[in-house]
Scaffold this active site. Sequence first.
Site, mmCIF file in Angstrom:
data_model
loop_
_atom_site.group_PDB
_atom_site.id
_atom_site.type_symbol
_atom_site.label_atom_id
_atom_site.label_comp_id
_atom_site.label_asym_id
_atom_site.label_seq_id
_atom_site.Cartn_x
_atom_site.Cartn_y
_atom_site.Cartn_z
ATOM 1 N N HIS A 72 -67.161 -47.153 72.930
ATOM 2 C CA HIS A 72 -66.116 -48.177 72.965
ATOM 3 C C HIS A 72 -65.223 -47.955 74.177
ATOM 4 C CE1 HIS A 72 -66.893 -50.129 69.212
ATOM 5 N NE2 HIS A 72 -66.828 -48.999 68.527
ATOM 6 N N TYR A 201 -57.032 -52.836 65.354
ATOM 7 C CA TYR A 201 -55.938 -52.411 64.467
ATOM 8 C C TYR A 201 -54.970 -53.576 64.303
ATOM 9 C CZ TYR A 201 -57.479 -47.580 65.357
ATOM 10 O OH TYR A 201 -58.204 -46.425 65.444
ATOM 11 N N PRO A 293 -55.181 -41.576 59.042
ATOM 12 C CA PRO A 293 -56.363 -41.937 59.844
ATOM 13 C C PRO A 293 -56.090 -42.924 60.980
ATOM 14 C CG PRO A 293 -56.399 -43.023 57.702
ATOM 15 C CD PRO A 293 -55.242 -42.092 57.667
ATOM 16 N N LYS A 297 -57.908 -39.303 64.476
ATOM 17 C CA LYS A 297 -57.813 -37.948 65.025
ATOM 18 C C LYS A 297 -58.342 -36.838 64.105
ATOM 19 C CE LYS A 297 -56.179 -38.787 69.011
ATOM 20 N NZ LYS A 297 -57.434 -39.485 69.341
ATOM 21 N N TYR A 384 -55.478 -41.858 72.594
ATOM 22 C CA TYR A 384 -56.612 -42.345 71.798
ATOM 23 C C TYR A 384 -57.912 -41.637 72.189
ATOM 24 C CZ TYR A 384 -59.019 -45.426 68.624
ATOM 25 O OH TYR A 384 -59.736 -45.898 67.552
HETATM 26 C C1 PHB Z 1 -63.473 -45.742 60.833
HETATM 27 O O1 PHB Z 1 -64.364 -46.278 61.502
HETATM 28 O O2 PHB Z 1 -63.666 -45.374 59.670
HETATM 29 C C2 PHB Z 1 -62.144 -45.561 61.458
HETATM 30 C C3 PHB Z 1 -61.922 -45.998 62.746
HETATM 31 C C4 PHB Z 1 -60.684 -45.830 63.331
HETATM 32 C C5 PHB Z 1 -59.669 -45.222 62.615
HETATM 33 C C6 PHB Z 1 -59.891 -44.782 61.324
HETATM 34 C C7 PHB Z 1 -61.130 -44.953 60.736
HETATM 35 O O3 PHB Z 1 -58.456 -45.081 63.186
#
Ligand code: PHB
Length: 389
Positions: A72, A201, A293, A297, A384
């Site tokens: 990504h 997000y 989450p 991280k 990130y």
């Molecule tokens: C996930 O793909 O489960 C995932 C991705 C990004 C995050 C948390 C979980 O910040």
Amino acid sequence: MRTQVAIIGAGPSGLLLGQLLHKAGVDNIILERQTGDYVLGRIRAGILEQVTVDLMREAGVSERMDKEGIVHHSIELVFGGARHPIDVHGLTGGKVVTAYGQTELTHDLMDARKAAGLATVYEADNVRLHGFDGTNPQVTYEKDGRTHALDCDFIAGCDGFHGVSRATVKDRVTEYEKVYPFGWLGLLSDTPPVSPHAIVYGNSEHGFSLCSMRSMTRSRYYVQVPLTDKVEDWSDDRFWAELKRRVDPELSEKIVTGASIEKSIAPLRSFVAEPLRFGRLFLAGDAGHIVPPTGAKGLNLAATDVKYLSGAFIDYFKERSNAGIDTYSERCLKRIWKAERFSWWMTTLMHRFPGDEFGRKMQEAELDYLVKSKALSTAVAENYVGLPL
Ligand code: PHB
Ligand code: APR
């Protein structure tokens, strides 16, 4: 029985540590409370920083990840009904993250461990740690109704937040904790991801949302829910409807819905234990720290602990040097606190906090500032992809 390093826990931390030590000729045995299938059944995150990818390569277990992992270059933020890309790749001079499920990574590590004939004791009950303040630590456990003793030079506590390792030294640990007033409801489905090139997000009036993926045919989505909600309250239809109203109209249109193959609610917590070393006992991964989450991280921090810890043990056995083990806790904690800060900040920015209207206005101002400011976008991007070691 005797080994050089007794590893408690066969999650990603324990398995990766075992593999790196084995590659360097350091003997280790893993004791795991659950069965292997149970460990693989836990669906968790799936975004790897470059440090984690590199470590999997170093451990010689990257073949499938290199083939199937999806790179990504950006993330997207949804707020005010519109999507705003953050060009992580461009802002960091070419750095990226890789989408590859923790389940897959765990699978690869387990397969490699089996192929190398390394010992993992599954369903090890009543694991107890002894003598780690001296030079002859020992781990005892029960298996098939018998008590066993494992003598070792070091104990690696890789047994997660609820493990026995940190509990054994609880009188000597300072704990820093923040619990958030909501959880994440996650849904896994065999449907094409709505956003195959970026993690999305969202902050909406209905709460946080996240669109992620495991592959081009498997998606992972999350919505913020009150802690009082139960999975049974959420039919698949209710989940999809809720997700759709939390993203922008264009994305909402494109979401391909389908039956869930897993659905679970996880609370959000920030937690750090200090220190991470007690004589010849070391804590790594979730045993020592938890992040919410939101910044992806958790797994990556576990991998960095393991990088430092494997290096420390290898230096001890090969070079007779104590430098790595003496500085382990301090080195890890420096990076841990920075990841704690980023995860806390992103959680605070992206979720609805019941009753905090001032906080909501701060979010609006900060999100608007973030997408217009190259400086703040760069700060987000460099956190990130993972701060330098
Ligand atoms: C996930 O793909 O489960 C995932 C991705 C990004 C995050 C948390 C979980 O910040
Ligand atoms: N005895 C033996 N094993 C134990 C014990 C015990 N008393 N207690 C826990 N375990 C095992 C658990 O069953 C689990 O398999 O330790 C393992 C710990 O694994 P994780 O919880 O996955 O922790 P870790 O390996 O540090 O992985 C960190 O996983 O939870 C995510 O967000 C986290 O992505 C991060 C990563």
